[in-house]
Design a protein around this motif. Structure first.
Motif, PDB file in Angstrom:
ATOM      1  N   ILE A  69       0.826  -1.200   0.000  1.00  0.00           N
ATOM      2  CA  ILE A  69       0.000   0.000   0.000  1.00  0.00           C
ATOM      3  C   ILE A  69       0.862   1.251   0.000  1.00  0.00           C
ATOM      4  N   GLY A  70       0.272   2.337  -0.472  1.00  0.00           N
ATOM      5  CA  GLY A  70       0.906   3.654  -0.429  1.00  0.00           C
ATOM      6  C   GLY A  70       2.265   3.710  -1.100  1.00  0.00           C
ATOM      7  N   GLN A  71       3.254   4.178  -0.360  1.00  0.00           N
ATOM      8  CA  GLN A  71       4.604   4.378  -0.892  1.00  0.00           C
ATOM      9  C   GLN A  71       5.298   3.077  -1.275  1.00  0.00           C
ATOM     10  N   GLU A  72       4.773   1.920  -0.829  1.00  0.00           N
ATOM     11  CA  GLU A  72       5.341   0.615  -1.197  1.00  0.00           C
ATOM     12  C   GLU A  72       5.049   0.258  -2.654  1.00  0.00           C
ATOM     13  N   CYS A  73       4.085   0.936  -3.267  1.00  0.00           N
ATOM     14  CA  CYS A  73       3.681   0.659  -4.655  1.00  0.00           C
ATOM     15  C   CYS A  73       4.570   1.463  -5.599  1.00  0.00           C
ATOM     16  N   HIS A  74       5.765   0.952  -5.878  1.00  0.00           N
ATOM     17  CA  HIS A  74       6.759   1.691  -6.648  1.00  0.00           C
ATOM     18  C   HIS A  74       6.471   1.741  -8.145  1.00  0.00           C
ATOM     19  N   ASP A  75       5.862   0.694  -8.691  1.00  0.00           N
ATOM     20  CA  ASP A  75       5.735   0.576 -10.148  1.00  0.00           C
ATOM     21  C   ASP A  75       4.388   1.047 -10.701  1.00  0.00           C
ATOM     22  N   VAL A  76       3.662   1.859  -9.938  1.00  0.00           N
ATOM     23  CA  VAL A  76       2.366   2.344 -10.410  1.00  0.00           C
ATOM     24  C   VAL A  76       2.149   3.780  -9.935  1.00  0.00           C
ATOM     25  N   GLN A  77       1.548   4.570 -10.801  1.00  0.00           N
ATOM     26  CA  GLN A  77       1.205   5.953 -10.474  1.00  0.00           C
ATOM     27  C   GLN A  77      -0.293   6.025 -10.165  1.00  0.00           C
ATOM     28  N   PRO A  78      -0.690   6.805  -9.178  1.00  0.00           N
ATOM     29  CA  PRO A  78      -2.124   6.905  -8.844  1.00  0.00           C
ATOM     30  C   PRO A  78      -2.890   7.632  -9.948  1.00  0.00           C
ATOM     31  N   PRO A  79      -4.210   7.501  -9.936  1.00  0.00           N
ATOM     32  CA  PRO A  79      -5.018   8.259 -10.903  1.00  0.00           C
ATOM     33  C   PRO A  79      -4.790   9.758 -10.704  1.00  0.00           C
ATOM     34  N   GLU A  80      -5.023  10.505 -11.763  1.00  0.00           N
ATOM     35  CA  GLU A  80      -4.833  11.955 -11.705  1.00  0.00           C
ATOM     36  C   GLU A  80      -5.651  12.562 -10.570  1.00  0.00           C
ATOM     37  N   GLY A  81      -4.988  13.382  -9.756  1.00  0.00           N
ATOM     38  CA  GLY A  81      -5.660  14.054  -8.655  1.00  0.00           C
ATOM     39  C   GLY A  81      -5.784  13.219  -7.384  1.00  0.00           C
ATOM     40  N   ARG A  82      -5.266  11.993  -7.390  1.00  0.00           N
ATOM     41  CA  ARG A  82      -5.339  11.106  -6.229  1.00  0.00           C
ATOM     42  C   ARG A  82      -3.975  10.981  -5.564  1.00  0.00           C
ATOM     43  N   SER A  83      -4.001  10.751  -4.266  1.00  0.00           N
ATOM     44  CA  SER A  83      -2.766  10.618  -3.495  1.00  0.00           C
ATOM     45  C   SER A  83      -2.161   9.228  -3.646  1.00  0.00           C
ATOM     46  N   ARG A  84      -0.849   9.167  -3.636  1.00  0.00           N
ATOM     47  CA  ARG A  84      -0.122   7.908  -3.671  1.00  0.00           C
ATOM     48  C   ARG A  84      -0.425   7.069  -2.420  1.00  0.00           C
ATOM     49  N   ASP A  85      -0.810   7.725  -1.336  1.00  0.00           N
ATOM     50  CA  ASP A  85      -1.108   7.028  -0.084  1.00  0.00           C
ATOM     51  C   ASP A  85      -2.281   6.062  -0.203  1.00  0.00           C
ATOM     52  N   GLY A  86      -3.166   6.269  -1.171  1.00  0.00           N
ATOM     53  CA  GLY A  86      -4.330   5.406  -1.344  1.00  0.00           C
ATOM     54  C   GLY A  86      -4.083   4.182  -2.208  1.00  0.00           C
ATOM     55  N   LEU A  87      -2.886   4.055  -2.781  1.00  0.00           N
ATOM     56  CA  LEU A  87      -2.600   2.938  -3.684  1.00  0.00           C
ATOM     57  C   LEU A  87      -2.562   1.595  -2.972  1.00  0.00           C
ATOM     58  N   LEU A  88      -3.025   0.557  -3.669  1.00  0.00           N
ATOM     59  CA  LEU A  88      -2.900  -0.831  -3.229  1.00  0.00           C
ATOM     60  C   LEU A  88      -2.455  -1.666  -4.422  1.00  0.00           C
ATOM     61  N   THR A  89      -1.484  -2.529  -4.226  1.00  0.00           N
ATOM     62  CA  THR A  89      -1.117  -3.508  -5.235  1.00  0.00           C
ATOM     63  C   THR A  89      -1.348  -4.880  -4.621  1.00  0.00           C
ATOM     64  N   VAL A  90      -2.307  -5.608  -5.171  1.00  0.00           N
ATOM     65  CA  VAL A  90      -2.646  -6.944  -4.687  1.00  0.00           C
ATOM     66  C   VAL A  90      -1.919  -7.941  -5.586  1.00  0.00           C
ATOM     67  N   ASN A  91      -0.936  -8.646  -5.012  1.00  0.00           N
ATOM     68  CA  ASN A  91      -0.175  -9.656  -5.746  1.00  0.00           C
ATOM     69  C   ASN A  91      -0.806 -11.016  -5.498  1.00  0.00           C
ATOM     70  N   LEU A  92      -1.255 -11.646  -6.585  1.00  0.00           N
ATOM     71  CA  LEU A  92      -1.921 -12.937  -6.485  1.00  0.00           C
ATOM     72  C   LEU A  92      -0.922 -14.069  -6.720  1.00  0.00           C
ATOM     73  N   ARG A  93      -1.228 -15.232  -6.184  1.00  0.00           N
ATOM     74  CA  ARG A  93      -0.309 -16.374  -6.233  1.00  0.00           C
ATOM     75  C   ARG A  93       0.053 -16.801  -7.652  1.00  0.00           C
ATOM     76  N   GLU A  94      -0.870 -16.686  -8.592  1.00  0.00           N
ATOM     77  CA  GLU A  94      -0.568 -17.123  -9.962  1.00  0.00           C
ATOM     78  C   GLU A  94       0.291 -16.118 -10.719  1.00  0.00           C
ATOM     79  N   GLY A  95       0.633 -14.996 -10.072  1.00  0.00           N
ATOM     80  CA  GLY A  95       1.538 -14.026 -10.683  1.00  0.00           C
ATOM     81  C   GLY A  95       0.892 -12.748 -11.161  1.00  0.00           C
ATOM     82  N   SER A  96      -0.425 -12.710 -11.248  1.00  0.00           N
ATOM     83  CA  SER A  96      -1.081 -11.477 -11.700  1.00  0.00           C
ATOM     84  C   SER A  96      -1.163 -10.474 -10.550  1.00  0.00           C
ATOM     85  N   ARG A  97      -1.409  -9.220 -10.928  1.00  0.00           N
ATOM     86  CA  ARG A  97      -1.509  -8.133  -9.952  1.00  0.00           C
ATOM     87  C   ARG A  97      -2.764  -7.328 -10.212  1.00  0.00           C
ATOM     88  N   LEU A  98      -3.297  -6.800  -9.145  1.00  0.00           N
ATOM     89  CA  LEU A  98      -4.458  -5.931  -9.223  1.00  0.00           C
ATOM     90  C   LEU A  98      -4.040  -4.605  -8.605  1.00  0.00           C
TER      91      LEU A  98
END
Length: 139
Positions: free
Chosen positions: A92-121
């Motif tokens: 979450i937040g600053q740990e999400c290095h490889d993604v930029q938040p939507p325009e006008g949104r804070s980086r603090d709200g980011l979540l990267t969900v890493n799934l076991r099969e290798g995909s990410r949300l």
């Protein structure tokens, strides 16, 4: 820490229909009242191909699936992801290095969900507190 939300009443938007072949409970006004929601709310979702951000209503169901929908009625499902036993980790937040938040949104709200099969949300909540609450619910 999961809080189950279940409410009887006409037009309750936080539920989904029963699987085919399961008869509805005749004491309820709607078959949608029989499914339990663990957490629901608006999140931004980054598409996997074009990497564009889109706002969807997300619902984490008691059966361990995460569905996302056009609106909070949860009637028009765009997709569903099996979360239970399938999440490797969530950043979450600053740990999400490889993604930029939507325009006008804070980086603090980011979540990267890493799934076991290798995909990410890639998701984005409105606030840091919302991101933390979603992380807790999804793990």
């Amino acid at each position: 820490l999961l809080f189950l939300q279940k409410k009887a009443g006409k037009g309750f938007p936080f539920s989904r229909p029963l699987p085919h072949g399961v008869p509805p409970d005749p004491t309820r006004e709607s078959p949608f009242e029989e499914m339990a929601l663990v957490r629901g709310g608006w999140l931004w979702r980054q598409s996997s191909i074009l990497r564009r951000w889109k706002r969807n209503w997300f619902a984490l169901w008691l059966d361990g699936t995460l569905g996302y929908y056009r609106d909070e009625t949860a009637q028009d499902e765009e997709d569903r992801v099996l979360i239970q036993f399938n999440v490797r980790d969530i950043k979450i937040g600053q740990e999400c290095h490889d993604v930029q938040p939507p325009e006008g949104r804070s980086r603090d709200g980011l979540l990267t969900v890493n799934l076991r099969e290798g995909s990410r949300l890639h998701l984005c909540a409105e606030t840091k507190d919302d991101a933390i609450a979603w992380k807790t619910a999804l793990l």
